[in-house]
Design a protein around this motif. Structure first.
Motif, PDB file in Angstrom:
ATOM      1  N   SER A 185       0.841  -1.198   0.000  1.00 58.27           N
ATOM      2  CA  SER A 185       0.000   0.000   0.000  1.00 58.27           C
ATOM      3  C   SER A 185       0.872   1.241   0.000  1.00 58.27           C
ATOM      4  CB  SER A 185      -0.893   0.004   1.240  1.00 58.27           C
ATOM      5  OG  SER A 185      -0.093   0.151   2.409  1.00 58.27           O
ATOM      6  N   GLU A 233       5.676   4.186   1.972  1.00 55.48           N
ATOM      7  CA  GLU A 233       6.292   5.302   2.690  1.00 55.48           C
ATOM      8  C   GLU A 233       7.191   4.801   3.818  1.00 55.48           C
ATOM      9  OE1 GLU A 233       2.952   7.614   3.884  1.00 55.48           O
ATOM     10  OE2 GLU A 233       2.802   8.692   1.971  1.00 55.48           O
ATOM     11  N   GLU A 258       0.911   3.550   2.230  1.00 53.68           N
ATOM     12  CA  GLU A 258       1.459   3.718   3.573  1.00 53.68           C
ATOM     13  C   GLU A 258       2.672   2.822   3.794  1.00 53.68           C
ATOM     14  OE1 GLU A 258      -1.690   3.203   2.798  1.00 53.68           O
ATOM     15  OE2 GLU A 258      -2.531   5.190   3.264  1.00 53.68           O
ATOM     16  N   GLN A 259       2.594   1.574   3.303  1.00 48.23           N
ATOM     17  CA  GLN A 259       3.722   0.662   3.449  1.00 48.23           C
ATOM     18  C   GLN A 259       4.929   1.117   2.620  1.00 48.23           C
ATOM     19  OE1 GLN A 259       1.458  -2.865   2.322  1.00 48.23           O
ATOM     20  NE2 GLN A 259       1.828  -3.758   4.358  1.00 48.23           N
TER      21      GLN A 259
END
Length: 312
Positions: free
Chosen positions: A277, A282, A279-280
């Motif tokens: 994702s 980042e 977020e992952q």
């Protein structure tokens, strides 16, 4: 250790800038002895017209060239060693021509460019170096038959034409060149690849425990640029209005940085990264600064997978 990190950066940097215009061998082994030339470049005649985008560096690459960059000031013996490599290459070319019963014009013998941050007057005069009006300050040509020039990077004028050489300088000279690089339009053909190489240099220096103050300052200068770049990539994705575009942009940035840090990533690992994702991705962008081997990446991905499975 840090000298070797900088040496690798210089080779990668010159290779990336020159490969659109010809054949780059970095490093290239001299057959007669166990010696390696840092960068051996052979231009493609149809591409030389575009070399002006690299200023003086591009002008150096309009003919076959050997580039020997030094992080620390080149000594008398190191300059002599570079010249001996050139003579070995010249002899090899002449032997091949003799076997083929052809005559090699002087223009096919490489010109040696020794890139050093500083050089004393004694070293320059000892080798008979002289500046030429049409090349400007800081470029010292040895007598004609040596086919060699010593480029003293810190003596080059701070003008756009010298930017791509000043990137290989030290301290304030290099940092000023980085500022000029950042100020270039994002559409410049070599801004992006140079920044990526600098980010890789920053990461390699960051994991070294015994770096000089000068290198520590370089790391501090590059760190915010890296963060700004990632934020810019996210903003560009948002402006497109596509979540997919944002994720792909983040993936490409992470993959480029991983390739610079760990070498070419296996396709199976690329597929696993593409499944992360935003977020992952980042989090991975921060974590990769501590990666040393591909095994570190594999372990991190496995941990992420375990966390995801537990949440499900």
């Amino acid at each position: 250790m840090t000298r070797f990190i900088h040496d690798q950066f210089s080779k990668d940097y010159l290779e990336e800038l020159l490969k659109p215009f010809g054949t780059v061998q970095a490093p290239s082994r001299v057959a007669a002895e166990v010696k390696e030339i840092d960068v051996l470049f052979t231009p493609i005649p149809t591409q030389t017209a575009h070399l002006n985008t690299l200023g003086i560096l591009g002008r150096m690459a309009t003919t076959p060239a050997i580039f020997e960059p030094f992080r620390n000031p080149a000594s008398v013996d190191e300059i002599g060693d570079c010249i001996s490599k050139l003579l070995e290459i010249k002899s090899a070319i002449q032997r091949e021509a003799k076997r083929n019963k052809i005559k090699i014009p002087d223009t096919e013998i490489p010109q040696l460019w020794i890139l050093t941050p500083t050089a004393s007057e004694n070293i320059i005069s000892g080798y008979g170096g002289q500046e030429k009006v049409d090349w400007g300050d800081g470029v010292y040509f040895l007598p004609k038959h040596f086919r060699t020039a010593i480029v003293v990077i810190h003596q080059l004028p701070s003008i756009p034409e010298t930017l791509w050489l000043r990137i290989l300088g030290r301290g304030k000279v290099q940092q000023r060149a980085i500022d000029e690089l950042v100020a270039l339009p994002s559409t410049h053909p070599f801004q992006r690849v140079t920044l990526e190489l600098l980010y890789s240099l920053q990461q390699n220096l960051r994991i070294n425990q015994n770096i000089e103050i000068e290198d520590r300052e370089l790391v501090m200068r590059l760190a915010p640029l890296y963060q700004e770049d990632r934020e810019r990539a996210r903003q560009e994705g948002l402006q497109q209005g596509l979540q997919q575009g944002l994720q792909q942009g983040e993936q490409q940035l992470i993959l480029r940085l991983l390739n610079r840090r760990l070498g070419n990533i296996d396709s199976s690992l690329i597929e696993r990264i593409q499944q992360l994702s935003i977020e992952q991705l980042e989090i991975l962008g921060e974590a990769l600064l501590d990666f040393v081997t591909v095994a570190d990446l594999e372990l991190w991905l496995s941990q992420q997978q375990n966390t995801t499975n537990q949440e499900i």
